[in-house]
Design an enzyme around this catalytic site. Structure first.
Site, PDB file in Angstrom:
ATOM      1  N   ASN A 134       1.055  -1.403   0.210  1.00 11.77           N
ATOM      2  CA  ASN A 134       0.261  -0.206  -0.099  1.00 11.77           C
ATOM      3  C   ASN A 134       0.811   0.978  -0.351  1.00 11.77           C
ATOM      4  OD1 ASN A 134       0.824  -0.226   2.764  1.00 11.77           O
ATOM      5  ND2 ASN A 134      -1.125  -0.032   4.014  1.00 11.77           N
ATOM      6  N   HIS A 136       3.555   2.026   2.496  1.00 17.33           N
ATOM      7  CA  HIS A 136       4.025   2.098   3.453  1.00 17.33           C
ATOM      8  C   HIS A 136       5.526   2.147   3.280  1.00 17.33           C
ATOM      9  CE1 HIS A 136       2.806  -2.274   5.502  1.00 17.33           C
ATOM     10  NE2 HIS A 136       4.437  -1.412   5.212  1.00 17.33           N
ATOM     11  N   GLU A 141       1.475   4.008   7.241  1.00 19.95           N
ATOM     12  CA  GLU A 141       0.624   3.817   6.356  1.00 19.95           C
ATOM     13  C   GLU A 141      -0.422   5.079   5.787  1.00 19.95           C
ATOM     14  OE1 GLU A 141       0.226   0.452   5.826  1.00 19.95           O
ATOM     15  OE2 GLU A 141      -0.503  -0.289   7.439  1.00 19.95           O
TER      16      GLU A 141
END
Length: 241
Positions: A134, A136, A141
């Site tokens: 994602n 990160h 995050e």
């Protein structure tokens, strides 16, 4: 950003270890920022080989790790403390190593303590990073902003899902972690980020060739003055090279 396209994971590990090894040789008292997960295992193996061959000396090297699960004791075999000792620290003459203390229940105190440790060393000379599916880096995050300093983060379901393979069940995966902030990472003098596999191709394209946005945390690296992206051909297969 300098991009090293490698043939495969083994070649990636060799290139990344050479970059870190050059840092150690050029500045024997470097502060290295280190990462965990599957991506750097080959790199650490190569660094251990360099030490065993007499090519690398870690006796003045100090390290700080990106992150640690909150709630896992050091002796847990899924803690990052355990990982780093198994894969690197137990095999080289490292001078000093630091990780966040995942057992400290006071998150504010632990984050301030760890940030102070990094600052007391004069900052990070070279930071090694992996890249999450994602986007990160560390455990930063996707969010509405770029967190500056070490902080406690709630892990997203996609991260928990990706990490469940290391645990007996998904219920055993910690839901929180302590992680360096984006600002702390960006303060490193040099950054090496390693990415392998076709499953990372889409996020590599977004992170390094798309807009800079906190929804893709790694995209901020486009603004860093000295970043080396070391990625195999599969990871770069969707990027406009």
């Amino acid at each position: 950003m300098k991009i090293y396209q490698t043939k495969n994971y083994d070649d990636l590990s060799r290139v990344a270890a050479n970059l870190i090894g050059a840092q150690i040789i050029q500045k024997p008292d470097s502060v290295l920022g280190l990462a965990t997960g599957s991506s750097p295992i080959g790199t650490y193996r190569r660094l251990v080989e360099g030490y065993n061959n007499g090519d690398l000396d870690f006796s003045q090297i100090r390290t700080v790790n990106l992150d640690e699960y909150r709630g896992l004791p050091r002796e847990n075999d899924q803690s990052y403390y355990y990982f780093m000792h198994e894969n690197l620290f137990n095999h080289v003459n490292i001078k000093e190593s630091h990780l966040p203390d995942g057992t400290n229940p006071d998150s504010d105190a632990e984050c301030k303590r760890y940030e102070a440790v990094i600052n007391s060393m004069g900052g990070i000379d070279l930071q090694l990073l992996g890249l999450g599916h994602n986007g990160h880096i560390g455990f930063n995050e996707p969010a509405d902003n770029f967190p500056k300093y070490t902080h406690c983060v709630d892990l997203q379901e996609s991260t928990i899902e990706a990490n469940k393979r290391f645990f007996e069940s998904i219920d055993d995966v910690p839901r929180q972690a302590y992680t360096m902030g984006i600002g702390t990472i960006m303060n490193a003098k040099r950054i090496v980020i390693i990415v392998s596999g076709e499953d990372k191709a889409e996020i590599v394209n977004k992170a390094f060739f798309g807009p800079v946005t906190p929804q893709v945390p790694a995209s901020i690296l486009q603004f860093h003055p000295d970043v080396c992206l070391v990625a195999d051909a599969a990871a770069l297969s969707k990027s406009p090279l």
